[in-house]
Design an enzyme around this catalytic site. Sequence first.
Site, PDB file in Angstrom:
ATOM      1  N   ILE A  10       0.838  -1.200   0.000  1.00  0.00           N
ATOM      2  CA  ILE A  10       0.000   0.000   0.000  1.00  0.00           C
ATOM      3  C   ILE A  10       0.871   1.247   0.000  1.00  0.00           C
ATOM      4  CG2 ILE A  10      -1.726   1.320   1.289  1.00  0.00           C
ATOM      5  CD1 ILE A  10      -2.642  -1.339   2.514  1.00  0.00           C
ATOM      6  N   HIS A  16       0.560   4.612   1.250  1.00  0.00           N
ATOM      7  CA  HIS A  16      -0.315   5.276   2.214  1.00  0.00           C
ATOM      8  C   HIS A  16      -0.428   6.774   1.937  1.00  0.00           C
ATOM      9  CE1 HIS A  16      -0.899   1.846   4.906  1.00  0.00           C
ATOM     10  NE2 HIS A  16       0.370   1.529   4.668  1.00  0.00           N
ATOM     11  N   VAL A  44      27.488  -8.133   5.354  1.00  0.00           N
ATOM     12  CA  VAL A  44      28.432  -7.260   6.052  1.00  0.00           C
ATOM     13  C   VAL A  44      28.632  -7.785   7.466  1.00  0.00           C
ATOM     14  CG1 VAL A  44      28.819  -4.934   6.950  1.00  0.00           C
ATOM     15  CG2 VAL A  44      27.865  -5.247   4.651  1.00  0.00           C
ATOM     16  N   LYS A  84      -2.349  -0.695  12.182  1.00  0.00           N
ATOM     17  CA  LYS A  84      -3.462  -0.215  11.371  1.00  0.00           C
ATOM     18  C   LYS A  84      -4.582  -1.237  11.273  1.00  0.00           C
ATOM     19  CE  LYS A  84      -0.587   2.835   8.485  1.00  0.00           C
ATOM     20  NZ  LYS A  84       0.739   2.535   9.026  1.00  0.00           N
ATOM     21  N   ARG A 134       7.980  -6.833   9.889  1.00  0.00           N
ATOM     22  CA  ARG A 134       8.216  -5.403   9.740  1.00  0.00           C
ATOM     23  C   ARG A 134       9.224  -4.965  10.797  1.00  0.00           C
ATOM     24  NH1 ARG A 134       2.497  -6.833  10.284  1.00  0.00           N
ATOM     25  NH2 ARG A 134       1.887  -4.902  11.319  1.00  0.00           N
ATOM     26  N   SER A 144       6.005   0.568   8.750  1.00  0.00           N
ATOM     27  CA  SER A 144       4.977   1.217   7.948  1.00  0.00           C
ATOM     28  C   SER A 144       4.864   2.684   8.354  1.00  0.00           C
ATOM     29  CB  SER A 144       3.631   0.522   8.180  1.00  0.00           C
ATOM     30  OG  SER A 144       2.611   1.156   7.457  1.00  0.00           O
ATOM     31  N   CYS A 179      -0.948 -20.371 -15.714  1.00  0.00           N
ATOM     32  CA  CYS A 179      -1.838 -19.569 -14.868  1.00  0.00           C
ATOM     33  C   CYS A 179      -1.726 -18.089 -15.204  1.00  0.00           C
ATOM     34  CB  CYS A 179      -1.506 -19.775 -13.395  1.00  0.00           C
ATOM     35  SG  CYS A 179      -1.817 -21.432 -12.768  1.00  0.00           S
ATOM     36  N   CYS A 229      -2.144 -22.370  -9.496  1.00  0.00           N
ATOM     37  CA  CYS A 229      -1.549 -23.654  -9.093  1.00  0.00           C
ATOM     38  C   CYS A 229      -0.328 -23.469  -8.200  1.00  0.00           C
ATOM     39  CB  CYS A 229      -1.182 -24.478 -10.326  1.00  0.00           C
ATOM     40  SG  CYS A 229       0.396 -24.031 -11.089  1.00  0.00           S
ATOM     41  N   CYS A 233       4.608 -25.361 -13.186  1.00  0.00           N
ATOM     42  CA  CYS A 233       5.744 -24.738 -13.878  1.00  0.00           C
ATOM     43  C   CYS A 233       7.073 -24.814 -13.138  1.00  0.00           C
ATOM     44  CB  CYS A 233       5.429 -23.271 -14.193  1.00  0.00           C
ATOM     45  SG  CYS A 233       5.100 -22.242 -12.742  1.00  0.00           S
TER      46      CYS A 233
END
Length: 476
Positions: A46, A48, A171, A249, A312, A338, A403, A436, A441
């Site tokens: 999203i 925001h 690192v 949220k 997050r 976020s 698909c 699928c 695949c």
Amino acid sequence: MRIAIIGAGVGGSLIARELSRYDAEIIVFDREVDVGFVVTKANSGIIHAGFHDEPGTLRARFCVLGNALYPELAEELEFSFRRIGALVLAFNIAEEKTLKRLWEQGEANGVPDLALLSGEEVLAEEPEVNPAVRAGLFAPMVGITAPWEVAQAAAENAQDNGAEFHLGEEVLGIEIKGGRVQALRTQKGRYLVDAIVNAAGLFADRISEMAGIPFPTIVPRRGEYVLLDQPGVNFVHSVLFPTPSPVSKGILVIPTIDGGLLLGPTAEDLPPAEKEATETSSQGISQVVRGAQKLAPKIPLTRALKTFAGLRPEPANGDFVVGPTKVRGFYQAGGMRSPGLTAAPAIAQFLAYEVIAPELGLQKKASFNPKRARIPRAAELSEGEWEKFIREDPRWGRIVCFCNTVTEAEIVEAIRRGARSLDGVKFRTRAGFGRCQGSFCTAKILAILARELGVGPEEITLRGPGSEMILGRVRP
């Protein structure tokens, strides 16, 4: 002048792109084998508007600025982006008061065109919303994208403009002498550098500690999701939010950029050491379903494709950590909770233009090219265009993923652009993203990867070392 960026998520890749406008050597390090493989690839996608964020915070400032940059950025880099708007829904008097507070925050942050709607107005816009809704806050500036596409596009453009990406290279140490950056060390060697940008996502606190700089502890906040296949034309038109809690949220209903529907996320804070705990749980998925059905009771759960979880990076101080530090040449771009995806373009420009370039005396180069062309998609070509592609290269006529109508030519091009794993191909082409989920695949993609990379099939991984798909040959 050599500048190292630690982290090749959406933030690090965009910073690399902005710094590649200057006469400097840009090198990007990431422990993963591809860009955007951690926080970036498992979030809500999203863009925001900025009404959720407290005025005066870096989150509020960079969210609104970043939102405004996305249309031009998407045009230049050819990644998927659409403004579809969002509705925050209230179901009682207390939640209506929260809507008013969010509207006031948005106004203070400079979010354009916010509107408070009655329950009747909400249902006129979104008939599938729970009819018990009392009010809504409409934010037309909210958009959706595929976060990994943003990272890939920015990284490719940065490389085209001279940046180097050292993927699969972690690192392990940073050398400081006389109060300024001198070098960094990885498992592959030691690199003299003049500056370092810490864009290490979940590990930004650890990188900062290597430089002797205090950093808020990063708490991994696990969010579980349910992804639905295309549920029909416009089940909902906008992103649906509940009124937020002090923690998150809430559980959302999100139309995806490719026509599906995403439900979630949960918000579970984990111990700081558990930065790779992306397991789902029956409790978490049940919470997602209940939360989504509160917003839209008729969600077609029979279209569920998969469940997954992402982490997050939640800094203990609750805000982004961005800018210079007491160590000369060490810059922060961490704590990117976020709305980090939304803010990333603005943070990249701020660091490059207003902080790093002036401090290091960098000069812009005339040769910078802001454009990047994405891989053409057979699924989006007209019949005539597709026939032309096939005449030029017969691999365009060999469909690998039915698909999503992905051809061998697209997979080969993804490998040419840096895909070294099944997920690398998947996130560049959508092969394996369909109904699928790769059942048809995967074997074909694995064979193409082995052929193009010149390795045995047992060396092909899902997403890097430790995720090999074939454990050994069973016959010569």
